[in-house]
Design an enzyme around this catalytic site. Structure first.
Site, PDB file in Angstrom:
ATOM      1  CG  PHE A 139       0.132   8.577  -1.526  1.00 28.33           C
ATOM      2  CD1 PHE A 139      -1.671   8.011  -1.140  1.00 28.33           C
ATOM      3  CD2 PHE A 139       0.773   7.131  -2.008  1.00 28.33           C
ATOM      4  CE1 PHE A 139      -2.201   7.194  -1.946  1.00 28.33           C
ATOM      5  CE2 PHE A 139       0.189   6.295  -2.456  1.00 28.33           C
ATOM      6  CZ  PHE A 139      -1.510   6.131  -2.282  1.00 28.33           C
ATOM      7  CG  ASP A 224       6.801   6.677   1.431  1.00 31.20           C
ATOM      8  OD1 ASP A 224       7.294   6.314   0.232  1.00 31.20           O
ATOM      9  OD2 ASP A 224       5.999   6.699   1.514  1.00 31.20           O
ATOM     10  CE  LYS A 253       4.783   4.786  -6.629  1.00 31.35           C
ATOM     11  NZ  LYS A 253       4.145   4.182  -7.128  1.00 31.35           N
TER      12      LYS A 253
END
Length: 405
Positions: A139, A224, A253
């Site tokens: 993702f 990532d 995040k």
């Protein structure tokens, strides 16, 4: 709308229905505790999906925000600003990176990384070297480009045609990657731990093999680290706990501890392909976000906090194993640091959301990672007593759920 009541029901009247938020509406948070509109208290081990790295309303972060709010909010990329430069300096001093690009989210950071990978290959090898390889169940965001690189077809369905030149190998299977990589590959993109895909860590030998293949085919290795970064695994970034160094790293995040900010990190040599006007962001490098993120980095990089991650993980693992001994509900407990995944036994595959609801009813907030994995990504400074209380409440939720009461 007949009144001015603000409730969960209002969501259905005024918001696009792409989310289905929980029935409670939190209004206040402190540390690893949340309170809803009715004053009910919850222990939060979601961390805002691995975002609230220091919990809710951490004093160092609130002070950084309040102080900056009285000075400067926004300039755009027509100017630079002190908080952005200070944050970039910290990130380059603490990581492999020499250059930083700021944006607003993990998807934007990945969008920048994927564009940079293609541009770098174009500049150095020509237009034929444009293919990106990612991994199934990965993702990387919800923009059209990032959802195409992501390895979950359900997120692409209905949005075709999607960008071309993207293929997906099997995670932790080096032979699968070998069958796809070629001189046309400009980048291999991977998460050190697949988060949304089920909290699946990359095997060290697999990571090493991916790096070697990238070097062999002159492809960039993009990590990532949107979910694994900023202390989540006990290192500032997860690549530091692997045998390799990536060429490009994306982070968001936890970087802002709850304030929206993202960044792409890379080397001077690669960054040159993002010349004047090649990419941009109006809000990227916002003084408010960068001031908060600077405080996050200062707090998270303290050795005692990073060293405490392993100890707190051990408490979670011990408690989950005790729950499993009672109910035989978990097939596997996996992850690293405070990114924890508990895969349900096959009988309960597809029903992870039911356990999330049961836990909420007992006053503990957890996540799922797909339909068969319970996920926890709490604040790195969650008190030990909150871990114990959260596990007790999860135990109670399991007992009620499994007994049918």
């Amino acid at each position: 709308m007949n009144d001015q009541t603000v409730s969960r029901a209002l969501f259905n009247e005024v918001m696009v229905p792409n989310y289905n938020p929980q029935p409670i509406v939190p209004v206040r948070g402190k540390g690893s505790r949340l309170w809803d509109q009715d004053g009910r208290e919850f222990i939060d081990v979601t961390g805002g999906i691995a975002v609230n790295v220091l919990g809710h309303c951490h004093p160092a972060l609130t002070e950084a925000l309040k102080s900056q709010a009285d000075k400067l909010w926004h300039l755009s990329n027509v100017f630079t600003n002190e908080p952005a430069l200070n944050l970039a300096r910290k990130l380059t001093e603490m990581t492999f990176a020499e250059r930083v690009f700021f944006c607003n989210s993990g998807a934007e950071a990945n969008e920048a990384a994927f564009k940079l990978a293609r541009k770098y290959a174009f500049d150095h090898y020509g237009e034929e070297k444009n293919e990106i390889i990612s991994f199934r169940q990965s993702f990387h965001g919800r923009t059209l480009f990032t959802v195409s690189v992501g390895g979950q077809e359900k997120y692409r369905e209905g949005f075709e045609p999607v960008p071309r030149g993207i293929t997906h190998a099997e995670f932790n299977n080096l032979d699968s990657l070998k069958s796809l990589i070629s001189d046309k590959t400009c980048a291999v993109v991977m998460e050190p731990i697949q988060g949304e895909g089920g909290v699946i860590p990359a095997d060290p030998e697999f990571v090493k093999g991916v790096r070697e293949l990238c070097d062999q085919y002159n492809a960039l290795l993009v990590f990532d680290e949107v979910q694994t970064g900023v202390g989540r695994v006990g290192k500032l970034y997860a690549y530091m706990d692997t045998p390799v160094v990536p060429d490009v790293l994306t982070t968001a995040k936890s970087l802002g501890g709850g304030f929206p900010i993202g960044a792409m990190l890379t080397t001077t040599r690669i960054a040159k392909s993002f010349g004047m006007g090649s990419h941009g962001s109006t809000y990227g490098g916002n003084p408010l976000g960068c001031a908060v993120a600077g405080a996050v980095i200062d707090e998270v990089s303290r050795p005692e906090l990073l060293e405490g991650v392993a100890q707190k993980r051990a408490l979670f693992e011990e408690g989950l194993e005790q729950i499993n001994a009672k109910y035989q509900i978990f097939r596997e407990i996996r992850g690293k640091g405070l990114l924890i995944g508990a895969e349900l036994v096959e009988k309960w595959h597809g029903k992870a959301g039911e356990f999330l609801a049961a836990a909420r009813d007992e006053g503990v907030l957890i996540l799922v990672a797909g339909p068969k994995v319970l996920r926890m990504a709490p604040a790195l400074n969650i008190p030990d007593e909150d871990i114990g209380a959260a596990l007790q409440r999860l135990d109670a939720a399991m007992e009620k759920k499994l007994s049918g009461s």
